[in-house]
Design an enzyme around this catalytic site. Structure first.
Site, short mmCIF file in Angstrom:
data_model
loop_
_atom_site.label_atom_id
_atom_site.label_comp_id
_atom_site.label_asym_id
_atom_site.label_seq_id
_atom_site.Cartn_x
_atom_site.Cartn_y
_atom_site.Cartn_z
N ASP A 205 0.86 -1.18 0.00
CA ASP A 205 0.00 0.00 0.00
C ASP A 205 0.89 1.23 0.00
O ASP A 205 2.12 1.12 -0.05
CB ASP A 205 -0.93 -0.01 1.23
CG ASP A 205 -0.17 0.18 2.54
OD1 ASP A 205 1.07 0.31 2.52
OD2 ASP A 205 -0.83 0.21 3.59
N ASP A 207 1.42 4.78 2.26
CA ASP A 207 1.05 5.40 3.54
C ASP A 207 1.47 6.87 3.57
O ASP A 207 2.62 7.19 3.24
CB ASP A 207 1.75 4.67 4.70
CG ASP A 207 1.55 3.16 4.65
OD1 ASP A 207 0.43 2.72 4.94
OD2 ASP A 207 2.51 2.43 4.30
N ASP A 314 -3.30 4.52 2.66
CA ASP A 314 -3.65 4.89 4.03
C ASP A 314 -3.30 6.36 4.26
O ASP A 314 -2.14 6.75 4.05
CB ASP A 314 -2.83 4.06 5.04
CG ASP A 314 -3.57 2.80 5.46
OD1 ASP A 314 -4.68 2.55 4.94
OD2 ASP A 314 -3.02 2.06 6.29
P1 DGT Z 1 4.03 -2.63 2.98
O1 DGT Z 1 3.49 -4.00 3.25
O2 DGT Z 1 4.88 -2.60 1.78
O3 DGT Z 1 2.97 -1.58 2.96
O4 DGT Z 1 5.01 -2.33 4.20
P2 DGT Z 1 4.84 -1.24 5.33
O5 DGT Z 1 6.03 -1.32 6.20
O6 DGT Z 1 4.51 0.08 4.72
O7 DGT Z 1 3.63 -1.78 6.19
P3 DGT Z 1 2.22 -1.12 6.47
O8 DGT Z 1 1.77 -0.26 5.36
O9 DGT Z 1 1.29 -2.22 6.86
O10 DGT Z 1 2.42 -0.26 7.78
C1 DGT Z 1 3.35 0.80 7.85
C2 DGT Z 1 3.63 1.12 9.25
O11 DGT Z 1 2.53 1.76 9.81
C3 DGT Z 1 3.88 -0.12 10.09
O12 DGT Z 1 5.21 -0.18 10.47
C4 DGT Z 1 3.10 0.04 11.32
C5 DGT Z 1 2.27 1.25 11.09
N1 DGT Z 1 0.86 0.94 11.22
C6 DGT Z 1 0.06 0.24 10.40
N2 DGT Z 1 -1.17 0.18 10.87
C7 DGT Z 1 -1.16 0.87 12.04
C8 DGT Z 1 -2.13 1.19 13.03
O13 DGT Z 1 -3.29 0.83 12.95
N3 DGT Z 1 -1.69 1.95 14.08
C9 DGT Z 1 -0.41 2.36 14.18
N4 DGT Z 1 -0.02 3.08 15.22
N5 DGT Z 1 0.51 2.08 13.29
C10 DGT Z 1 0.14 1.35 12.24
MG MG Z 2 2.74 0.39 3.64
#
Ligand code: DGT
Ligand code: MG
Length: 390
Positions: A205, A207, A314
Protein backbone atom coordinates in the site's frame (compact mmCIF):
# COMPACT_ATOMS: atom_id res chain seq x y z
CA UNK A 1 36.34 -11.59 10.49
CA UNK A 2 34.04 -14.57 10.93
CA UNK A 3 36.41 -16.71 8.86
CA UNK A 4 39.05 -16.53 11.54
CA UNK A 5 37.36 -19.22 13.61
CA UNK A 6 37.22 -17.36 16.86
CA UNK A 7 34.56 -18.27 19.38
CA UNK A 8 32.89 -14.90 19.56
CA UNK A 9 31.83 -12.73 16.66
CA UNK A 10 34.05 -9.68 16.15
CA UNK A 11 31.06 -7.36 16.48
CA UNK A 12 28.30 -7.52 19.02
CA UNK A 13 24.73 -7.70 17.86
CA UNK A 14 22.28 -5.97 20.17
CA UNK A 15 19.19 -7.90 21.08
CA UNK A 16 16.46 -5.34 20.35
CA UNK A 17 15.92 -4.61 16.65
CA UNK A 18 15.60 -0.90 17.49
CA UNK A 19 19.22 -0.92 18.74
CA UNK A 20 20.50 -2.15 15.40
CA UNK A 21 20.76 -1.00 11.83
CA UNK A 22 18.79 -3.27 9.52
CA UNK A 23 19.20 -2.49 5.82
CA UNK A 24 16.63 -3.38 3.18
CA UNK A 25 19.04 -5.56 1.21
CA UNK A 26 20.96 -8.15 3.13
CA UNK A 27 22.88 -11.40 2.69
CA UNK A 28 20.58 -14.05 4.08
CA UNK A 29 17.37 -13.82 2.07
CA UNK A 30 16.70 -17.54 1.75
CA UNK A 31 17.00 -18.03 5.52
CA UNK A 32 14.89 -15.00 6.41
CA UNK A 33 12.24 -15.92 3.85
CA UNK A 34 11.96 -19.37 5.44
CA UNK A 35 11.74 -18.02 8.99
CA UNK A 36 9.22 -15.38 7.98
CA UNK A 37 7.04 -17.98 6.32
CA UNK A 38 6.95 -19.88 9.61
CA UNK A 39 6.23 -16.60 11.38
CA UNK A 40 3.29 -15.95 9.10
CA UNK A 41 2.00 -19.47 9.55
CA UNK A 42 2.19 -19.01 13.33
CA UNK A 43 0.04 -15.88 12.92
CA UNK A 44 -2.41 -17.86 10.85
CA UNK A 45 -2.71 -20.39 13.65
CA UNK A 46 -3.02 -17.69 16.29
CA UNK A 47 0.35 -18.26 17.90
CA UNK A 48 1.66 -14.75 18.28
CA UNK A 49 4.53 -15.60 20.59
CA UNK A 50 5.98 -18.07 18.17
CA UNK A 51 5.45 -15.69 15.28
CA UNK A 52 7.40 -12.90 16.96
CA UNK A 53 10.20 -15.31 17.88
CA UNK A 54 10.65 -16.28 14.21
CA UNK A 55 10.50 -12.62 13.11
CA UNK A 56 13.14 -11.62 15.67
CA UNK A 57 15.39 -14.43 14.50
CA UNK A 58 14.96 -13.36 10.87
CA UNK A 59 15.69 -9.74 11.80
CA UNK A 60 19.02 -10.73 13.39
CA UNK A 61 20.08 -12.49 10.17
CA UNK A 62 19.23 -9.34 8.21
CA UNK A 63 21.82 -7.34 10.14
CA UNK A 64 24.72 -9.70 9.41
CA UNK A 65 27.38 -8.30 7.06
CA UNK A 66 27.69 -11.55 5.14
CA UNK A 67 25.89 -14.77 4.30
CA UNK A 68 25.67 -17.42 7.00
CA UNK A 69 27.50 -20.56 5.81
CA UNK A 70 27.54 -22.75 8.89
CA UNK A 71 25.94 -22.81 12.30
CA UNK A 72 29.19 -21.66 13.87
CA UNK A 73 28.72 -18.31 12.16
CA UNK A 74 25.76 -17.75 14.50
CA UNK A 75 27.65 -18.15 17.75
CA UNK A 76 26.85 -15.47 20.28
CA UNK A 77 23.98 -13.97 18.30
CA UNK A 78 20.81 -13.01 20.19
CA UNK A 79 17.20 -14.03 19.42
CA UNK A 80 18.03 -17.34 17.77
CA UNK A 81 15.91 -19.89 19.55
CA UNK A 82 16.15 -23.64 19.31
CA UNK A 83 13.42 -23.90 16.70
CA UNK A 84 14.87 -21.19 14.45
CA UNK A 85 18.34 -22.73 14.72
CA UNK A 86 16.94 -26.12 13.71
CA UNK A 87 15.37 -24.61 10.60
CA UNK A 88 18.55 -22.71 9.72
CA UNK A 89 20.64 -25.86 10.20
CA UNK A 90 18.42 -27.84 7.84
CA UNK A 91 18.61 -25.17 5.16
CA UNK A 92 22.40 -24.87 5.48
CA UNK A 93 22.77 -28.64 5.19
CA UNK A 94 20.05 -29.62 2.70
CA UNK A 95 19.21 -26.41 0.94
CA UNK A 96 15.63 -26.51 2.20
CA UNK A 97 13.79 -27.08 5.45
CA UNK A 98 11.22 -29.86 5.43
CA UNK A 99 9.06 -27.98 7.93
CA UNK A 100 9.07 -24.84 5.80
CA UNK A 101 8.28 -26.73 2.61
CA UNK A 102 5.47 -28.78 4.14
CA UNK A 103 4.00 -25.62 5.66
CA UNK A 104 4.21 -23.84 2.31
CA UNK A 105 2.25 -26.70 0.72
CA UNK A 106 -0.23 -27.15 3.54
CA UNK A 107 -3.91 -26.65 2.84
CA UNK A 108 -4.30 -24.29 5.76
CA UNK A 109 -1.34 -22.09 4.92
CA UNK A 110 -2.35 -21.79 1.27
CA UNK A 111 -5.99 -21.04 2.07
CA UNK A 112 -5.12 -18.54 4.80
CA UNK A 113 -2.70 -16.80 2.45
CA UNK A 114 -5.43 -16.34 -0.17
CA UNK A 115 -8.14 -15.35 2.31
CA UNK A 116 -6.06 -12.91 4.37
CA UNK A 117 -4.94 -11.47 1.04
CA UNK A 118 -8.41 -9.96 0.76
CA UNK A 119 -8.43 -6.36 1.99
CA UNK A 120 -10.62 -6.26 5.10
CA UNK A 121 -10.06 -9.90 6.03
CA UNK A 122 -7.90 -10.55 9.07
CA UNK A 123 -6.69 -13.78 10.58
CA UNK A 124 -9.82 -14.27 12.69
CA UNK A 125 -12.25 -14.09 9.78
CA UNK A 126 -10.03 -16.15 7.50
CA UNK A 127 -9.70 -18.83 10.20
CA UNK A 128 -13.47 -19.00 10.62
CA UNK A 129 -13.94 -19.33 6.86
CA UNK A 130 -11.26 -22.01 6.73
CA UNK A 131 -13.08 -23.97 9.42
CA UNK A 132 -16.26 -23.65 7.35
CA UNK A 133 -14.44 -25.31 4.47
CA UNK A 134 -13.64 -22.23 2.40
CA UNK A 135 -10.30 -22.56 0.61
CA UNK A 136 -10.42 -20.10 -2.27
CA UNK A 137 -12.05 -16.95 -3.58
CA UNK A 138 -14.31 -19.15 -5.68
CA UNK A 139 -15.44 -21.02 -2.53
CA UNK A 140 -16.11 -17.69 -0.86
CA UNK A 141 -18.27 -16.49 -3.73
CA UNK A 142 -20.31 -19.69 -4.09
CA UNK A 143 -20.90 -19.72 -0.35
CA UNK A 144 -22.76 -16.47 -0.77
CA UNK A 145 -23.14 -15.02 2.67
CA UNK A 146 -22.53 -11.57 3.86
CA UNK A 147 -19.35 -9.64 3.30
CA UNK A 148 -18.94 -6.19 4.75
CA UNK A 149 -18.32 -3.23 2.44
CA UNK A 150 -14.56 -3.38 2.99
CA UNK A 151 -14.34 -7.10 2.23
CA UNK A 152 -16.51 -6.68 -0.86
CA UNK A 153 -14.10 -4.03 -2.13
CA UNK A 154 -11.24 -6.37 -1.26
CA UNK A 155 -12.81 -9.06 -3.39
CA UNK A 156 -13.71 -6.69 -6.25
CA UNK A 157 -10.12 -5.47 -6.54
CA UNK A 158 -8.35 -8.61 -5.36
CA UNK A 159 -5.92 -8.92 -8.26
CA UNK A 160 -4.88 -5.29 -8.28
CA UNK A 161 -4.50 -5.13 -4.50
CA UNK A 162 -2.27 -8.20 -4.52
CA UNK A 163 -0.01 -6.79 -7.20
CA UNK A 164 2.89 -4.82 -5.69
CA UNK A 165 2.68 -1.05 -5.79
CA UNK A 166 5.77 0.45 -7.43
CA UNK A 167 7.68 3.50 -6.24
CA UNK A 168 6.53 5.36 -9.36
CA UNK A 169 2.92 4.56 -8.49
CA UNK A 170 3.50 5.66 -4.90
CA UNK A 171 4.87 8.98 -6.13
CA UNK A 172 1.95 9.43 -8.53
CA UNK A 173 -0.44 8.90 -5.62
CA UNK A 174 1.64 11.36 -3.59
CA UNK A 175 1.13 14.02 -6.26
CA UNK A 176 -2.63 13.49 -6.13
CA UNK A 177 -2.83 13.53 -2.34
CA UNK A 178 -0.60 16.62 -2.29
CA UNK A 179 -2.91 18.39 -4.69
CA UNK A 180 -5.96 17.43 -2.63
CA UNK A 181 -4.37 18.55 0.63
CA UNK A 182 -3.18 21.90 -0.76
CA UNK A 183 -6.61 22.54 -2.28
CA UNK A 184 -8.46 22.10 1.00
CA UNK A 185 -5.86 23.43 3.46
CA UNK A 186 -3.02 25.61 2.20
CA UNK A 187 0.15 25.15 4.22
CA UNK A 188 -0.64 21.55 5.17
CA UNK A 189 2.29 19.17 4.88
CA UNK A 190 2.26 15.64 3.55
CA UNK A 191 4.90 12.96 4.17
CA UNK A 192 5.28 9.55 2.57
CA UNK A 193 5.71 7.00 5.37
CA UNK A 194 5.60 3.18 5.61
CA UNK A 195 7.87 0.96 3.57
CA UNK A 196 8.53 3.54 0.86
CA UNK A 197 10.09 5.88 3.42
CA UNK A 198 12.41 3.01 4.39
CA UNK A 199 13.54 2.77 0.77
CA UNK A 200 11.44 -0.16 -0.41
CA UNK A 201 11.04 -0.45 -4.18
CA UNK A 202 7.53 -1.90 -3.89
CA UNK A 203 4.83 -2.00 -1.26
CA UNK A 204 1.44 -3.46 -0.54
CA UNK A 205 0.00 0.00 0.00
CA UNK A 206 1.03 3.66 0.16
CA UNK A 207 1.05 5.40 3.54
CA UNK A 208 0.85 9.16 4.07
CA UNK A 209 0.99 11.36 7.13
CA UNK A 210 -0.59 14.80 6.93
CA UNK A 211 -0.19 17.69 9.35
CA UNK A 212 -0.25 21.50 9.56
CA UNK A 213 2.33 23.65 11.38
CA UNK A 214 -0.44 25.59 13.10
CA UNK A 215 -1.84 23.24 15.72
CA UNK A 216 -5.59 22.85 15.35
CA UNK A 217 -5.72 23.66 11.64
CA UNK A 218 -5.61 19.95 10.90
CA UNK A 219 -8.91 19.32 12.68
CA UNK A 220 -11.63 18.10 10.36
CA UNK A 221 -9.16 17.91 7.49
CA UNK A 222 -9.73 14.31 6.48
CA UNK A 223 -13.38 14.62 5.36
CA UNK A 224 -12.39 17.58 3.19
CA UNK A 225 -9.55 15.67 1.55
CA UNK A 226 -11.81 12.68 0.99
CA UNK A 227 -14.60 14.68 -0.57
CA UNK A 228 -12.13 16.48 -2.87
CA UNK A 229 -10.84 13.10 -4.02
CA UNK A 230 -14.35 11.69 -4.37
CA UNK A 231 -15.52 14.62 -6.47
CA UNK A 232 -12.67 13.90 -8.87
CA UNK A 233 -13.65 10.23 -9.04
CA UNK A 234 -10.31 9.12 -7.60
CA UNK A 235 -11.59 6.85 -4.83
CA UNK A 236 -12.97 3.35 -5.29
CA UNK A 237 -13.47 2.86 -1.55
CA UNK A 238 -12.84 4.78 1.64
CA UNK A 239 -13.54 4.46 5.29
CA UNK A 240 -12.61 7.32 7.56
CA UNK A 241 -12.27 6.81 11.28
CA UNK A 242 -12.44 9.77 13.63
CA UNK A 243 -9.69 10.91 15.90
CA UNK A 244 -10.72 9.44 19.22
CA UNK A 245 -7.53 10.63 20.89
CA UNK A 246 -8.68 14.25 21.07
CA UNK A 247 -12.18 13.23 21.98
CA UNK A 248 -11.45 11.17 25.04
CA UNK A 249 -12.93 12.96 28.02
CA UNK A 250 -9.88 12.85 30.27
CA UNK A 251 -7.46 14.31 27.79
CA UNK A 252 -4.61 12.23 26.45
CA UNK A 253 -5.04 8.64 27.48
CA UNK A 254 -2.06 6.66 28.51
CA UNK A 255 -1.17 4.54 25.52
CA UNK A 256 -2.15 1.03 26.42
CA UNK A 257 -2.13 -0.72 23.06
CA UNK A 258 -0.64 -0.06 19.68
CA UNK A 259 -3.77 0.93 17.76
CA UNK A 260 -3.52 4.66 17.47
CA UNK A 261 -6.32 7.15 17.47
CA UNK A 262 -5.53 9.50 14.64
CA UNK A 263 -8.04 10.54 12.07
CA UNK A 264 -7.38 7.90 9.52
CA UNK A 265 -8.65 6.95 6.11
CA UNK A 266 -8.34 3.45 4.69
CA UNK A 267 -8.87 3.87 0.98
CA UNK A 268 -8.57 2.34 -2.43
CA UNK A 269 -7.43 4.77 -5.09
CA UNK A 270 -8.31 4.55 -8.75
CA UNK A 271 -4.92 5.30 -10.28
CA UNK A 272 -4.75 6.12 -13.96
CA UNK A 273 -2.14 4.13 -15.83
CA UNK A 274 0.25 6.44 -17.63
CA UNK A 275 3.56 5.40 -19.21
CA UNK A 276 5.53 7.07 -16.39
CA UNK A 277 3.48 5.40 -13.72
CA UNK A 278 3.15 1.82 -14.83
CA UNK A 279 6.44 1.27 -16.67
CA UNK A 280 6.47 -2.23 -18.11
CA UNK A 281 4.59 -4.06 -15.38
CA UNK A 282 1.13 -3.49 -16.83
CA UNK A 283 0.17 -7.14 -16.97
CA UNK A 284 -3.12 -7.76 -15.32
CA UNK A 285 -4.96 -9.65 -18.06
CA UNK A 286 -5.09 -13.38 -17.64
CA UNK A 287 -5.91 -13.28 -13.95
CA UNK A 288 -9.20 -14.91 -13.21
CA UNK A 289 -11.48 -15.59 -10.30
CA UNK A 290 -12.64 -12.13 -9.42
CA UNK A 291 -14.32 -11.18 -12.68
CA UNK A 292 -16.37 -14.31 -13.09
CA UNK A 293 -19.84 -14.51 -11.59
CA UNK A 294 -23.08 -12.76 -12.32
CA UNK A 295 -22.56 -9.55 -10.43
CA UNK A 296 -22.66 -6.82 -13.06
CA UNK A 297 -20.78 -4.36 -10.87
CA UNK A 298 -17.90 -6.79 -10.48
CA UNK A 299 -17.77 -7.33 -14.23
CA UNK A 300 -17.38 -3.59 -14.64
CA UNK A 301 -14.87 -3.13 -11.89
CA UNK A 302 -12.27 -5.51 -13.15
CA UNK A 303 -12.89 -5.81 -16.87
CA UNK A 304 -9.46 -5.88 -18.45
CA UNK A 305 -7.48 -4.35 -19.92
CA UNK A 306 -8.28 -1.13 -18.18
CA UNK A 307 -6.55 2.22 -18.08
CA UNK A 308 -6.42 2.30 -14.30
CA UNK A 309 -5.51 0.14 -11.37
CA UNK A 310 -6.66 -0.05 -7.76
CA UNK A 311 -4.12 0.91 -5.07
CA UNK A 312 -4.49 0.71 -1.30
CA UNK A 313 -3.72 4.04 0.32
CA UNK A 314 -3.65 4.89 4.03
CA UNK A 315 -4.02 8.54 5.01
CA UNK A 316 -3.36 9.67 8.56
CA UNK A 317 -3.80 13.19 9.93
CA UNK A 318 -1.70 14.17 12.94
CA UNK A 319 -1.66 17.31 15.07
CA UNK A 320 1.69 19.03 14.66
CA UNK A 321 2.66 18.46 18.30
CA UNK A 322 2.42 14.68 17.80
CA UNK A 323 3.93 14.60 14.33
CA UNK A 324 7.33 13.17 15.31
CA UNK A 325 5.67 10.28 17.16
CA UNK A 326 3.29 9.67 14.29
CA UNK A 327 6.14 9.71 11.78
CA UNK A 328 8.18 7.27 13.85
CA UNK A 329 5.12 5.08 14.39
CA UNK A 330 4.09 4.96 10.76
CA UNK A 331 7.49 4.41 9.19
CA UNK A 332 7.83 0.83 10.43
CA UNK A 333 8.85 -1.83 9.92
CA UNK A 334 6.21 -3.52 12.03
CA UNK A 335 8.83 -5.49 13.92
CA UNK A 336 10.96 -2.36 14.42
CA UNK A 337 7.91 -0.60 15.92
CA UNK A 338 7.16 -3.53 18.13
CA UNK A 339 10.74 -3.62 19.36
CA UNK A 340 10.76 0.13 20.06
CA UNK A 341 7.69 -0.28 22.27
CA UNK A 342 9.18 -3.32 23.97
CA UNK A 343 12.43 -1.45 24.60
CA UNK A 344 10.55 1.54 26.00
CA UNK A 345 8.46 -0.65 28.31
CA UNK A 346 11.01 -3.18 29.47
CA UNK A 347 14.20 -1.17 29.55
CA UNK A 348 12.98 2.37 30.24
CA UNK A 349 9.63 2.03 32.03
CA UNK A 350 8.09 4.18 29.33
CA UNK A 351 5.11 3.72 27.02
CA UNK A 352 5.61 4.70 23.42
CA UNK A 353 2.71 5.24 21.03
CA UNK A 354 2.27 7.06 17.75
CA UNK A 355 1.04 10.04 19.79
CA UNK A 356 3.36 10.45 22.71
CA UNK A 357 6.00 9.02 25.01
CA UNK A 358 4.94 8.48 28.59
CA UNK A 359 7.45 8.09 31.39
CA UNK A 360 5.91 5.78 33.99
CA UNK A 361 8.59 6.42 36.59
CA UNK A 362 8.26 10.21 36.40
CA UNK A 363 4.54 10.01 35.71
CA UNK A 364 4.67 12.47 32.83
CA UNK A 365 4.55 12.81 29.08
CA UNK A 366 7.75 13.53 27.21
CA UNK A 367 7.46 15.84 24.24
CA UNK A 368 9.58 15.63 21.11
CA UNK A 369 9.58 17.42 17.80
CA UNK A 370 11.77 15.06 15.79
CA UNK A 371 12.47 11.37 15.50
CA UNK A 372 16.04 12.05 16.64
CA UNK A 373 14.72 13.48 19.91
CA UNK A 374 12.53 10.45 20.51
CA UNK A 375 15.44 8.04 20.05
CA UNK A 376 17.44 10.21 22.45
CA UNK A 377 14.64 10.21 25.06
CA UNK A 378 14.58 6.43 24.76
CA UNK A 379 18.35 6.24 25.26
CA UNK A 380 18.82 4.79 21.79
CA UNK A 381 21.22 5.66 19.02
CA UNK A 382 19.34 7.27 16.13
CA UNK A 383 18.46 4.79 13.41
CA UNK A 384 17.49 6.36 10.07
CA UNK A 385 14.43 5.03 8.18
CA UNK A 386 16.52 3.11 5.64
CA UNK A 387 17.99 1.09 8.52
CA UNK A 388 14.65 0.23 10.16
CA UNK A 389 13.95 -2.71 7.87
CA UNK A 390 13.83 -5.31 10.64
P1 DGT B 1 4.03 -2.63 2.98
O1 DGT B 1 3.49 -4.00 3.25
O2 DGT B 1 4.88 -2.60 1.78
O3 DGT B 1 2.97 -1.58 2.96
O4 DGT B 1 5.01 -2.33 4.20
P2 DGT B 1 4.84 -1.24 5.33
O5 DGT B 1 6.03 -1.32 6.20
O6 DGT B 1 4.51 0.08 4.72
O7 DGT B 1 3.63 -1.78 6.19
P3 DGT B 1 2.22 -1.12 6.47
O8 DGT B 1 1.77 -0.26 5.36
O9 DGT B 1 1.29 -2.22 6.86
O10 DGT B 1 2.42 -0.26 7.78
C1 DGT B 1 3.35 0.80 7.85
C2 DGT B 1 3.63 1.12 9.25
O11 DGT B 1 2.53 1.76 9.81
C3 DGT B 1 3.88 -0.12 10.09
O12 DGT B 1 5.21 -0.18 10.47
C4 DGT B 1 3.10 0.04 11.32
C5 DGT B 1 2.27 1.25 11.09
N1 DGT B 1 0.86 0.94 11.22
C6 DGT B 1 0.06 0.24 10.40
N2 DGT B 1 -1.17 0.18 10.87
C7 DGT B 1 -1.16 0.87 12.04
C8 DGT B 1 -2.13 1.19 13.03
O13 DGT B 1 -3.29 0.83 12.95
N3 DGT B 1 -1.69 1.95 14.08
C9 DGT B 1 -0.41 2.36 14.18
N4 DGT B 1 -0.02 3.08 15.22
N5 DGT B 1 0.51 2.08 13.29
C10 DGT B 1 0.14 1.35 12.24
MG1 MG C 1 2.74 0.39 3.64
Amino acid sequence: DLQSNTDSPTFAIESYACQRRTPLKHHNASLTEALELLAQNAEFTDNEGRSVAFRRAAAVLKTLPRAVRRLDDLKGLPCLGEHSLRVIKEILEDGVSSEVESTRQSEQYKAMKVLTGIFGVGTKTAERWFREGIRSLADLKTRGGRLNREQQAGLDYYDDLNRPVSKAEAHAIGQIVGEAVRAVLPGAEITLTGGFRRGKEVGHDVDFLITHPEEGKEEGLMPKIVSWLETKGLLLYQKTTRNSYLESKDGPVRPSHNMDRFERCFSIFKLKRTPEVCGTSNQSAGQNDVTEGSDVRQQEVQSEPSDWRAVRVDLVVSPYSQFAFALLGWTGSKLFERELRRWAGQEKSMSLSSHVLYDRAQNRYLRASSEEEIFALLGLEYIPPSQRNA
